[in-house]
Scaffold this active site. Structure first.
Site, PDB file in Angstrom:
ATOM      1  N   VAL A  14       0.845  -1.203   0.000  1.00 31.75           N
ATOM      2  CA  VAL A  14       0.000   0.000   0.000  1.00 31.75           C
ATOM      3  C   VAL A  14       0.880   1.252   0.000  1.00 31.75           C
ATOM      4  O   VAL A  14       0.605   2.220  -0.710  1.00 31.75           O
ATOM      5  CB  VAL A  14      -0.960  -0.005   1.218  1.00 31.75           C
ATOM      6  CG1 VAL A  14      -1.729   1.299   1.303  1.00 31.75           C
ATOM      7  CG2 VAL A  14      -1.927  -1.182   1.121  1.00 31.75           C
ATOM      8  N   ARG A  39      14.906  -2.077   8.662  1.00 36.95           N
ATOM      9  CA  ARG A  39      15.366  -2.864   7.508  1.00 36.95           C
ATOM     10  C   ARG A  39      15.483  -2.030   6.240  1.00 36.95           C
ATOM     11  O   ARG A  39      16.274  -2.333   5.358  1.00 36.95           O
ATOM     12  CB  ARG A  39      14.370  -4.005   7.211  1.00 36.95           C
ATOM     13  CG  ARG A  39      14.252  -5.059   8.265  1.00 36.95           C
ATOM     14  CD  ARG A  39      13.216  -6.101   7.851  1.00 36.95           C
ATOM     15  NE  ARG A  39      11.835  -5.603   7.882  1.00 36.95           N
ATOM     16  CZ  ARG A  39      11.056  -5.643   8.968  1.00 36.95           C
ATOM     17  NH1 ARG A  39      11.519  -6.147  10.090  1.00 36.95           N
ATOM     18  NH2 ARG A  39       9.824  -5.162   8.947  1.00 36.95           N
ATOM     19  N   SER A  40      14.646  -1.009   6.108  1.00 39.36           N
ATOM     20  CA  SER A  40      14.582  -0.268   4.843  1.00 39.36           C
ATOM     21  C   SER A  40      15.338   1.059   4.856  1.00 39.36           C
ATOM     22  O   SER A  40      15.297   1.793   3.863  1.00 39.36           O
ATOM     23  CB  SER A  40      13.119   0.031   4.498  1.00 39.36           C
ATOM     24  OG  SER A  40      12.404  -1.155   4.404  1.00 39.36           O
ATOM     25  N   CYS A 128     -10.410  -2.619   2.943  1.00 39.96           N
ATOM     26  CA  CYS A 128     -10.608  -2.535   1.484  1.00 39.96           C
ATOM     27  C   CYS A 128     -11.938  -3.130   1.021  1.00 39.96           C
ATOM     28  O   CYS A 128     -12.634  -2.551   0.179  1.00 39.96           O
ATOM     29  CB  CYS A 128      -9.459  -3.208   0.741  1.00 39.96           C
ATOM     30  SG  CYS A 128      -8.826  -4.691   1.527  1.00 39.96           S
ATOM     31  N   SER A 158      -2.943  -9.717  -2.651  1.00 37.82           N
ATOM     32  CA  SER A 158      -2.233  -8.493  -2.261  1.00 37.82           C
ATOM     33  C   SER A 158      -2.853  -7.826  -1.037  1.00 37.82           C
ATOM     34  O   SER A 158      -2.191  -7.013  -0.384  1.00 37.82           O
ATOM     35  CB  SER A 158      -2.202  -7.509  -3.427  1.00 37.82           C
ATOM     36  OG  SER A 158      -3.512  -7.250  -3.874  1.00 37.82           O
ATOM     37  N   HIS A 252     -10.322  -6.939  -5.481  1.00 40.79           N
ATOM     38  CA  HIS A 252     -11.302  -7.750  -4.748  1.00 40.79           C
ATOM     39  C   HIS A 252     -12.625  -7.766  -5.521  1.00 40.79           C
ATOM     40  O   HIS A 252     -13.063  -6.729  -6.039  1.00 40.79           O
ATOM     41  CB  HIS A 252     -11.593  -7.133  -3.370  1.00 40.79           C
ATOM     42  CG  HIS A 252     -10.467  -7.238  -2.380  1.00 40.79           C
ATOM     43  ND1 HIS A 252      -9.336  -7.995  -2.566  1.00 40.79           N
ATOM     44  CD2 HIS A 252     -10.330  -6.670  -1.147  1.00 40.79           C
ATOM     45  CE1 HIS A 252      -8.556  -7.885  -1.501  1.00 40.79           C
ATOM     46  NE2 HIS A 252      -9.130  -7.081  -0.632  1.00 40.79           N
TER      47      HIS A 252
HETATM   48  P1  A2P Z   1       9.743  -2.602   5.810  1.00 41.12           P
HETATM   49  O1  A2P Z   1       9.693  -2.732   4.311  1.00 41.12           O
HETATM   50  O2  A2P Z   1      10.938  -1.842   6.274  1.00 41.12           O
HETATM   51  O3  A2P Z   1       9.522  -3.892   6.523  1.00 41.12           O
HETATM   52  P2  A2P Z   1       3.096  -4.690   3.571  1.00 41.12           P
HETATM   53  O4  A2P Z   1       1.725  -4.274   4.011  1.00 41.12           O
HETATM   54  O5  A2P Z   1       3.279  -4.747   2.114  1.00 41.12           O
HETATM   55  O6  A2P Z   1       3.534  -5.948   4.276  1.00 41.12           O
HETATM   56  O7  A2P Z   1       4.093  -3.513   4.110  1.00 41.12           O
HETATM   57  C1  A2P Z   1       4.255  -3.201   5.458  1.00 41.12           C
HETATM   58  C2  A2P Z   1       4.949  -1.840   5.604  1.00 41.12           C
HETATM   59  O8  A2P Z   1       5.075  -1.557   6.995  1.00 41.12           O
HETATM   60  C3  A2P Z   1       6.362  -1.800   5.043  1.00 41.12           C
HETATM   61  O9  A2P Z   1       6.647  -0.517   4.571  1.00 41.12           O
HETATM   62  C4  A2P Z   1       7.196  -2.115   6.280  1.00 41.12           C
HETATM   63  O10 A2P Z   1       8.515  -1.633   6.220  1.00 41.12           O
HETATM   64  C5  A2P Z   1       6.427  -1.322   7.312  1.00 41.12           C
HETATM   65  N1  A2P Z   1       6.746  -1.809   8.662  1.00 41.12           N
HETATM   66  C6  A2P Z   1       6.674  -3.066   9.124  1.00 41.12           C
HETATM   67  N2  A2P Z   1       7.063  -3.124  10.424  1.00 41.12           N
HETATM   68  C7  A2P Z   1       7.396  -1.857  10.779  1.00 41.12           C
HETATM   69  C8  A2P Z   1       7.874  -1.247  11.983  1.00 41.12           C
HETATM   70  N3  A2P Z   1       8.093  -1.951  13.070  1.00 41.12           N
HETATM   71  N4  A2P Z   1       8.100   0.092  11.960  1.00 41.12           N
HETATM   72  C9  A2P Z   1       7.879   0.819  10.856  1.00 41.12           C
HETATM   73  N5  A2P Z   1       7.421   0.290   9.689  1.00 41.12           N
HETATM   74  C10 A2P Z   1       7.176  -1.017   9.648  1.00 41.12           C
HETATM   75  C1  11C Z   2      -7.242  -8.390   3.172  1.00 38.48           C
HETATM   76  N1  11C Z   2      -8.915  -6.721   3.668  1.00 38.48           N
HETATM   77  O1  11C Z   2      -7.643  -8.428   1.993  1.00 38.48           O
HETATM   78  C2  11C Z   2      -7.653  -7.272   4.079  1.00 38.48           C
HETATM   79  C3  11C Z   2      -6.536  -6.290   4.100  1.00 38.48           C
HETATM   80  O2  11C Z   2      -8.218  -4.061   7.879  1.00 38.48           O
HETATM   81  O3  11C Z   2      -7.054  -2.849   6.522  1.00 38.48           O
HETATM   82  C4  11C Z   2      -6.809  -5.008   4.843  1.00 38.48           C
HETATM   83  C5  11C Z   2      -6.891  -5.202   6.325  1.00 38.48           C
HETATM   84  C6  11C Z   2      -7.413  -3.949   6.960  1.00 38.48           C
HETATM   85  O4  11C Z   2      -6.494  -9.219   3.672  1.00 38.48           O
END
Ligand code: A2P
Ligand code: 11C
Length: 357
Positions: A14, A39-40, A128, A158, A252
């Site tokens: 997202v 990580r990023s 969503c 997704s 969806h």
């Molecule tokens: P990162 O890429 O560094 O893990 P998705 O919904 O596609 O799984 O993405 C999750 C998003 O939330 C990514 O940008 C991820 O970053 C971020 N995220 C996950 N854990 C944390 C955290 N502890 N603090 C900040 N951002 C986070």
């Molecule tokens: C899914 N609807 O398709 C969920 C994702 O509450 O924002 C979104 C979860 C939420 O798995």
């Protein structure tokens, strides 16, 4: 006025779309901060021709930020959004962390934009599958009333995030090369059992509640009531749901059965209404085999409606098929659209009695 904007979870499925939708939006951005996990840090993403490095999401990362668009999971929102609000930032949260709090408006601009006026720092973006359904149902509710809604969903991989989507693609590659599929992510990563999604259907999205409904189904019921009537337990609007994960990448689908309060409504009336409804595109021509599909909805901000039919056995009841890009109207676009409405109505400021979780 120009705004300093932060995207929390900028590297996710997202988050990357939040960046794209913000770039296309009417919001005047002075500075953009990209925040994710450790990580990023240092990873670069493009915004309006500029490369912006990702920083770690910490409380102080929100200093000087006017507007936060958040999609890094519920636990991260719970921990960090109150910190952002304390530092003066208005937050639009795409997670389920605060949706049911009465101090937090739950908004789909086509349905209840006026709820934004009541915000106390945090505005929630619905789930969503709820968003696309209420966009299609609201014009009908406004004109003819709604007694009951019965929905079955066909939800794309997704919706579970970028890594879940990659896992489904790996499963599919394994299946097609004659190897065994190992489910490791679906239906829910933290649950004890996992099943492959590729070439399969999983009638479980999110964890189970005591009554046998999944939490995704619970959200569709209660979020719909809160958005449409302001009351998560409104007994006058009956909603029930079955949510199914399908091996689709994006988009969806929903089979929505509904009963109007006004008798004698026709399919022609409904079609005419939906053809001019905000955010809706009608794709409904059986003779031309025209109906909404995930593949054709992908990348669009619209909610597509087709297969409109009367239930001949139950006058006043109808079926329709609703499809939308779950990452756009279901998430990133609805979030940016809320932010656009906040900007247009000069609502980007934290009130004196903020909601801090
Ligand atoms: P990162 O890429 O560094 O893990 P998705 O919904 O596609 O799984 O993405 C999750 C998003 O939330 C990514 O940008 C991820 O970053 C971020 N995220 C996950 N854990 C944390 C955290 N502890 N603090 C900040 N951002 C986070
Ligand atoms: C899914 N609807 O398709 C969920 C994702 O509450 O924002 C979104 C979860 C939420 O798995």
């Amino acid at each position: 006025r120009e705004y300093t904007v932060a995207i929390l979870g900028a590297t996710g499925a997202v988050g990357t779309r939040l960046l794209e939708q913000l770039e296309k939006s009417t919001i005047p951005v002075k500075e953009l901060k990209l925040l994710a996990s450790k990580r990023s840090v240092g990873k670069k993403l493009r915004f309006k021709g500029q490369q912006i490095a990702v920083s770690e999401a910490t409380p102080d990362a929100f200093t000087g930020v006017d507007l936060v668009l958040a999609s890094a999971g519920g636990a991260v929102s719970k921990r960090l959004l109150p910190e952002a609000v304390k530092r003066g930032a208005v937050c639009v949260d795409n997670t389920s962390a605060f949706r049911m709090e009465k101090e937090v408006p739950l908004v789909v601009p086509e349905v209840n934009e006026e709820a934004l006026k009541e915000h106390r720092g945090i505005i929630a973006n619905p789930n969503c599958s709820t968003i696309q359904m209420v966009v299609a149902l609201e014009p009908i509710r406004q004109k003819y009333g709604l007694k009951q809604v019965i929905v079955s969903t066909y939800q794309a991989a997704s919706g579970a995030g970028q890594s879940a989507l990659e896992a489904m693609k790996t499963e599919a590659r394994n299946y097609l090369s004659g190897q065994e599929m190992h489910g490791e992510v679906f239906p829910v990563k933290s649950e004890p059992k996992h099943y492959p999604l590729a070439f399969n259907l999983l009638p479980q999205i999110d964890v189970f509640e005591e009554d046998g409904y999944t939490h995704e189904e619970w959200k569709m019921i209660h979020e719909t009531k809160k958005i449409m009537s302001g009351e998560m337990n409104d007994p006058t609007l009956k909603v029930t749901a079955t949510c199914v994960r399908v091996p689709v990448v994006i988009g969806h689908g929903e089979s929505v059965y509904f009963t109007t309060k006004t008798p004698d409504v026709t399919v022609k009336d409904l079609r005419a209404l939906l053809e001019v409804a905000p955010g809706v595109v009608v794709q409904d021509d059986p003779k031309q085999q025209l109906y909404p599909q995930p593949l054709t909805a992908e990348g669009s901000r619209a909610t597509y409606v087709g297969r409109l039919r009367a239930d001949h056995e139950n006058p006043g009841s109808f079926n329709m098929w609703v499809v939308s890009d779950n990452l756009l109207k279901g998430a990133a676009w609805n979030t940016v659209q809320i932010a656009e409405r906040l900007v247009a109505n000069e609502l980007v400021s934290v009130p004196e009695d903020p909601y801090l979780g």
